[in-house]
Design an enzyme around this catalytic site. Structure first.
Site, PDB file in Angstrom:
ATOM      1  N   GLU A  69       0.824  -1.203   0.000  1.00  0.00           N
ATOM      2  CA  GLU A  69       0.000   0.000   0.000  1.00  0.00           C
ATOM      3  C   GLU A  69       0.862   1.259   0.000  1.00  0.00           C
ATOM      4  OE1 GLU A  69      -4.029  -0.127   0.283  1.00  0.00           O
ATOM      5  OE2 GLU A  69      -2.727  -1.217  -1.092  1.00  0.00           O
TER       6      GLU A  69
ATOM      7  N   THR B  73      -6.716   8.171  -5.045  1.00  0.00           N
ATOM      8  CA  THR B  73      -6.596   8.095  -3.587  1.00  0.00           C
ATOM      9  C   THR B  73      -5.758   9.232  -3.028  1.00  0.00           C
ATOM     10  OG1 THR B  73      -6.829   5.701  -3.636  1.00  0.00           O
ATOM     11  CG2 THR B  73      -5.831   6.648  -1.663  1.00  0.00           C
TER      12      THR B  73
END
Length: 337
Positions: free
Chosen positions: A155, A208
């Site tokens: 991530e 994001t």
């Protein structure tokens, strides 16, 4: 993977015995999409769903190292460079920490079944599938808890921030609570049998990184108190099997008001969901996917159908999914004959 992160991970080499005679020749793994935040639990709550998800096929080869054979379903958006792709980079890091990078060769096929940038944990599903696959290939020497830090590093590589609210439920299955990020204190919470979600992905782009930039650094104490109460209410509702408590607790007063402006027709979709039986409605992860939480799959299906019709009337394409909470997490699949 930045050098500092690689160095940090390598400070503790994994002391695991690998039986080279029992290493598999190939493995195929599916890992699920996730709904991060669970509306009110920013960065600390999330759950896995049955669909969509991503798939990895991994093959043992004679030449040491980690390589990507191909990626399908990404429209050419993901890097084939094994140091830049989250799947291969994390597999490479794990093999390095096991002391196997110069002894084992693996090649990876990544099959994207879910949209990139959807707010459904696309990068985390791929990373979890890859790490779970290499662990199975090696005879499963690591527990899911031991795999977790490598998933988080994926991530970090994907979006610049190593959070676990997507990878934890994708890897562990079910509903997860991230009590601590630095020490990765992950707790699995109970899942009521009839808890379903209807997911709608309006096909608009909400990166994001950009969505995180909109979040305020400071919040009012009165709003924080409301949010704390809602998070506690969700957890209590899960333990008590209380759908009403879950629904009225899944309310976001901190993040949703800011991020909703990036999602076309958000408040109309919310109205449709609540008027048709949703327990709650909100943004999945950073969006633009939205999620209607319901008791039972039939209600969820009605909601996503009505939202689809609403978006279509406004010339907005969308994808829809209806799913129970996925308790299993990643799973090994049979190879196609």
């Amino acid at each position: 993977m930045t050098p500092c992160n690689q160095k940090k991970m390598n400070q503790n080499k994994l002391d695991k015995k690998i039986d080279f005679e029992n290493i598999l020749d190939k493995v195929r793994v599916f890992a699920p999409a996730t709904v991060a935040n669970m509306i009110c639990g920013f960065d600390i709550l999330g759950f896995a769903v049955d669909k969509p998800g991503d798939e990895v096929k991994m093959y043992r080869v004679s030449e040491p190292g980690v390589r990507i054979r191909c990626i399908t379903g990404d429209d050419g958006r993901l890097p084939l460079d094994p140091d830049r792709n989250t799947v291969s980079a994390c597999v490479k890091m794990l093999l390095s920490d096991l002391g196997l990078l110069n002894d084992i060769g693996v090649e990876i096929e990544l099959i994207k079944h879910m949209p990139i940038g959807s707010g459904l944990g696309s990068s985390s599903a791929s990373t979890v599938a890859g790490l779970f696959a290499v662990n199975v290939l090696l005879g499963s020497p690591l527990s899911k808890t031991e795999l977790m830090p490598y998933c988080v590093e994926g991530e970090r590589l994907a979006c610049g921030y190593g959070h676990a609210d997507n990878v934890a439920p994708a890897l562990m299955g079910g509903v997860t609570l991230i009590r601590g990020q630095a020490d990765l204190d992950v707790i699995r919470l109970p899942v009521p049998d009839e808890l379903y979600v209807g997911i709608v992905f309006p096909q608009v782009d909400v990166p994001t990184r950009d969505a995180r930039k909109l979040i305020k650094d400071k919040v009012l104490l009165k709003d924080a108190v409301v949010q704390w109460g809602n998070i506690a209410g969700v957890v209590a509702g899960l333990f008590q099997n209380d759908y009403g408590l879950i629904g009225r607790s899944m309310q976001d007063v901190l993040i949703e008001p800011t991020r909703a402006i990036l999602i076309p027709e958000f408040y109309e979709m919310k109205r449709i969901a609540l008027e048709n039986g949703a327990l709650s409605f909100g943004i999945s992860g950073s969006g633009p996917s939205v999620v209607a939480v319901s008791r039972g799959g039939e209600v969820a299906q009605i909601i996503v159908d009505k939202i689809k019709d609403h978006l279509s009337a406004r010339e907005i394409d969308s994808l829809q999914y209806v799913s129970a909470v996925n308790i299993a997490g990643p799973k090994v699949l049979e190879f196609d004959v």
